[in-house]
Design an enzyme around this catalytic site. Structure first.
Site, PDB file in Angstrom:
ATOM      1  N   TYR A  53      28.549  79.501  32.637  1.00 21.76           N
ATOM      2  CA  TYR A  53      29.115  80.815  32.326  1.00 21.76           C
ATOM      3  C   TYR A  53      28.879  81.785  33.481  1.00 21.76           C
ATOM      4  O   TYR A  53      27.870  81.709  34.186  1.00 21.76           O
ATOM      5  CB  TYR A  53      28.493  81.388  31.064  1.00 21.76           C
ATOM      6  CG  TYR A  53      28.961  80.751  29.775  1.00 21.76           C
ATOM      7  CD1 TYR A  53      29.917  79.746  29.755  1.00 21.76           C
ATOM      8  CD2 TYR A  53      28.431  81.168  28.549  1.00 21.76           C
ATOM      9  CE1 TYR A  53      30.325  79.181  28.563  1.00 21.76           C
ATOM     10  CE2 TYR A  53      28.845  80.604  27.357  1.00 21.76           C
ATOM     11  CZ  TYR A  53      29.789  79.606  27.362  1.00 21.76           C
ATOM     12  OH  TYR A  53      30.200  79.045  26.183  1.00 21.76           O
ATOM     13  N   LEU A 218      43.256  86.812  15.855  1.00 19.24           N
ATOM     14  CA  LEU A 218      42.995  87.258  14.486  1.00 19.24           C
ATOM     15  C   LEU A 218      42.263  88.593  14.449  1.00 19.24           C
ATOM     16  O   LEU A 218      41.761  88.996  13.400  1.00 19.24           O
ATOM     17  CB  LEU A 218      42.166  86.190  13.759  1.00 19.24           C
ATOM     18  CG  LEU A 218      42.846  84.828  13.637  1.00 19.24           C
ATOM     19  CD1 LEU A 218      41.837  83.742  13.268  1.00 19.24           C
ATOM     20  CD2 LEU A 218      43.970  84.883  12.606  1.00 19.24           C
TER      21      LEU A 218
END
Length: 327
Positions: A53, A218
């Site tokens: 990351y 969403l």
């Protein structure tokens, strides 16, 4: 904050896990530190990262960011259940990717240095390595466990049969084995209900869904697009998915308006309600998004809303093999 056990272990973790994939490139270091401070303030004790990351800056940058946060106040480390991952390519050098014993041990040492800690609470195998035999993988992990550098082992992005292979190999060695699986799971992506989640539950593993809002799809994407405030939902996996699911997303956001709830909270509350789910991995880019996610813990969706959500985004309807048996 609500807490639960990490699978069959005695370790207590918060029902939300703070994911840090946005730290570095999308979230700068001071802002990332504020988000982690806020998470601890809420009682959220579960922190997830990965060795690769921060690749938008350089691989390892996110672990370095977390390490500098720990260094500012050593009490933070003891209050945190720290999870990271191994297996992704860290460079183009030979043996700097995958799950060889050499790479697992070397990557753990590198993560410990970047994180400025002496232990990793949950060390997760980021992806399946089909070239690495489980005897080799567990040999490396047993070494790290015996040294106290790793306390628990988990998996990420595994299939159900990969989980079974890992657990049976661990049983032959008389070790605890995998205690968690981190998988993509949300209203749009429900394939894990076929085999993976049943396998994880059968083996007493925690299920840690990543991307619980499907990359922002969403999280009120249509409203954000109209307002010109869409960031994550205007890129990545949400873009092609929006074209495919536009009508369903419009109906979903209408349902959220009827419930007088923000779509992000509804989507997260649905994941939290699913059988076997331990802690969704959230990836807030702001303190406000973190606060909204924490509020979802208090949201219990009524049965009629759950039924409508299931109609809008139907899952497999049954686990395997019943799901594909026809009469």
């Amino acid at each position: 904050m609500q807490y639960t056990r990490l699978g069959r272990t005695a370790l207590e973790v918060s029902r939300l896990c703070l994911g840090t994939v946005n730290f570095g490139g999308r979230v700068d270091e001071p802002h990332g530190h504020r988000i982690m401070d806020c998470a601890l303030g809420h009682g959220l004790n579960f922190l997830d990262t990965a060795d690769m990351y921060g690749w938008r800056v350089h691989k390892g940058y996110t672990e370095e960011t977390i390490g500098r946060w720990f260094a500012k106040d050593r009490a933070r480390r003891d209050r945190t259940v720290l999870a990271t991952k191994v297996g992704n390519e860290m460079s183009d050098a030979p043996n700097d990717s995958g799950l060889s014993a050499r790479h697992i041990v070397a990557s753990c040492e590198a993560s410990l240095r970047r994180l400025q800690t002496d232990r990793i609470d949950l060390y997760q195998l980021h992806h399946v390595d089909r070239t690495a035999p489980w005897e080799e993988i567990w040999q490396a992990l047993d070494l790290l466990l015996s040294q106290g550098k790793v306390l628990y082992v988990g998996s990420s992005n595994f299939a159900g049969w990969h989980v079974a292979m890992a657990q049976e190999a661990a049983a032959r060695r008389h070790v605890l084995g995998l205690v968690s699986e981190q998988c993509s799971y949300n209203l749009v992506t429900r394939l894990v209900e076929l085999e993976l989640i049943p396998a994880a539950r059968a083996y007493g593993m925690a299920v840690l869904p990543w991307s619980p809002l499907h990359g922002g799809l969403l999280g009120g994407v249509l409203e954000k697009l109209r307002a010109g405030t869409a960031v994550k939902s205007a890129q990545g996996r949400a873009v092609p998915a929006l074209k495919e699911y536009y009508d369903r997303i419009a109906a979903y956001e209408e349902l959220c308006r009827e419930l007088a709830e923000h779509p992000a909270r509804v989507g997260l509350a649905w994941v939290l309600s699913r059988p076997g789910v331990t802690a969704p991995v959230i990836g807030p880019r702001s303190v406000e998004q973190l606060d909204s996610a924490v509020a979802a813990l208090e949201l219990t969706l009524p049965q009629d809303a759950l039924t409508r959500l299931d109609e809008l985004f139907p899952g497999p309807r049954a686990q395997a093999p019943e799901a594909w048996i026809t009469t």
